[in-house]
Design an enzyme around this catalytic site. Sequence first.
Site, PDB file in Angstrom:
ATOM      1  N   GLU A 136      81.429  22.018 -46.547  1.00  0.00           N
ATOM      2  CA  GLU A 136      81.378  22.842 -47.749  1.00  0.00           C
ATOM      3  C   GLU A 136      82.328  24.028 -47.592  1.00  0.00           C
ATOM      4  O   GLU A 136      82.259  24.760 -46.601  1.00  0.00           O
ATOM      5  CB  GLU A 136      79.968  23.382 -47.986  1.00  0.00           C
ATOM      6  CG  GLU A 136      78.957  22.344 -48.419  1.00  0.00           C
ATOM      7  CD  GLU A 136      77.618  22.969 -48.786  1.00  0.00           C
ATOM      8  OE1 GLU A 136      76.890  22.349 -49.568  1.00  0.00           O
ATOM      9  OE2 GLU A 136      77.298  24.079 -48.293  1.00  0.00           O
ATOM     10  N   CYS A 137      83.199  24.228 -48.566  1.00  0.00           N
ATOM     11  CA  CYS A 137      84.121  25.367 -48.615  1.00  0.00           C
ATOM     12  C   CYS A 137      84.882  25.506 -47.296  1.00  0.00           C
ATOM     13  O   CYS A 137      85.760  24.713 -47.003  1.00  0.00           O
ATOM     14  CB  CYS A 137      83.371  26.644 -48.990  1.00  0.00           C
ATOM     15  SG  CYS A 137      84.468  27.950 -49.615  1.00  0.00           S
TER      16      CYS A 137
END
Length: 436
Positions: free
Chosen positions: A326-327
């Site tokens: 994530e990210c």
Amino acid sequence: MTAAPGLLISAPSSGTGKTTVMLGLLRALADDGLTVQPFKSGPDYIDPAFHRAAAHRPSFNIDTWAMPPALIGGISEQAGGADIIISEGSMGLFDGVATKGESGFGSSAETALKMGWPVILVIDVGGQAQSAAATALGFQSYNPDLPFAGVILNRCASPRHERLARLGMDKAGINVLGVLPRRGDLALPERHLGLIQAVEHPDLEQAIQGYATFLRENVDLDAIKAAARAGAADTGALPKPPAQSIALAQDAAFSFTYPHVLTGWRNAGAQILPFSPLNDEAPAPDADLVWLPGGYPELHAGTLANNAQYLAGLRKHAQTKPVHGECGGYMALGTALIDKEGTRYEMAGLLGLVTSYEKRKFHLGYRQATLHAPMPGFGTGARLRGHEFHYSTILEEPDAPLAQVGDADGNPVPETGSVRGNVTGTFFHMIAEATT
């Protein structure tokens, strides 16, 4: 279950000092022997770690845009055994989005209404005196259904300034719960994404104890405790784990995980196996899934690029079992990351993603996604809610898109995520699965 009495600390806008007020209040009440349950309204993944340090109890996000009612109920159950609940708002009290989400528009006022918590408004009175009462009166009357406990006046310059500000509040019938003198040493350190992480603070315990002493000297703790009210005792369920054993990257480069997600995984019996890419630790070879959360990999890109054991273990796992990022975790799974000085660092190469901080562009907001392909815990077609917050720019994203992604109003965004073999990644941090 009977709900503990609660309050929500909010403000007219960001930057008024509500986080330092929140931390000081949490610690002061805990020092008085109360079991204090902290919450955070909205999609912030930095503040809960500070709350935990101050209250000695895990803090959880409550998000009326992204979360269905059942999830909010499951999160509210985490306050079991608490004597008092203190929640921190985000942005201004009534700030939300245009389009309704799972249970609302995402404002702190909605959280307070849903949970039954009166609001304490922290007002920065710098540059004004009686005029601050007009602000407080407007916030009190904007939604008559919202319980309003009173105000804490922050950054007061002198006794005369306090007297004038109090005169205005008395005229408006606003309850003043405290007045904080102006002090330049009360601000928490910041960086480009806002506050530094709690684990990075040079002396967090001393800072929190200082906030608590400052609050104790300048606010009426008894009046604040008396203002707390119990709301509905909702019940529900936390998220289910995407695998039985999950190797979770955890260090200064990868630390942004929502507490309700990890608590749900653990409560359902999943085994969380932490590892540190910065310390050149490989993920557990017997883990069913490797999960790289967000954080600040751009600050540690050189170290990550050179840590051979971490990279080899990650690549080996991806040959046969799922890996998700994530990210910041998504960027670390990509081919390369370019830092703000323009230096290119080779990342894991499990996805073709190339990102750059050399030309910064702000990406902020809620995200709604419909999966084009499976990702850990969710099948094709699943609809997810999340939040995106970063400055990186995509230079290359050649793999198949993982999802159709839009903002809170449904407008498409280019950060669709990627999928290649067993590897998936998104720029948004997942909060919940949509139910409607």
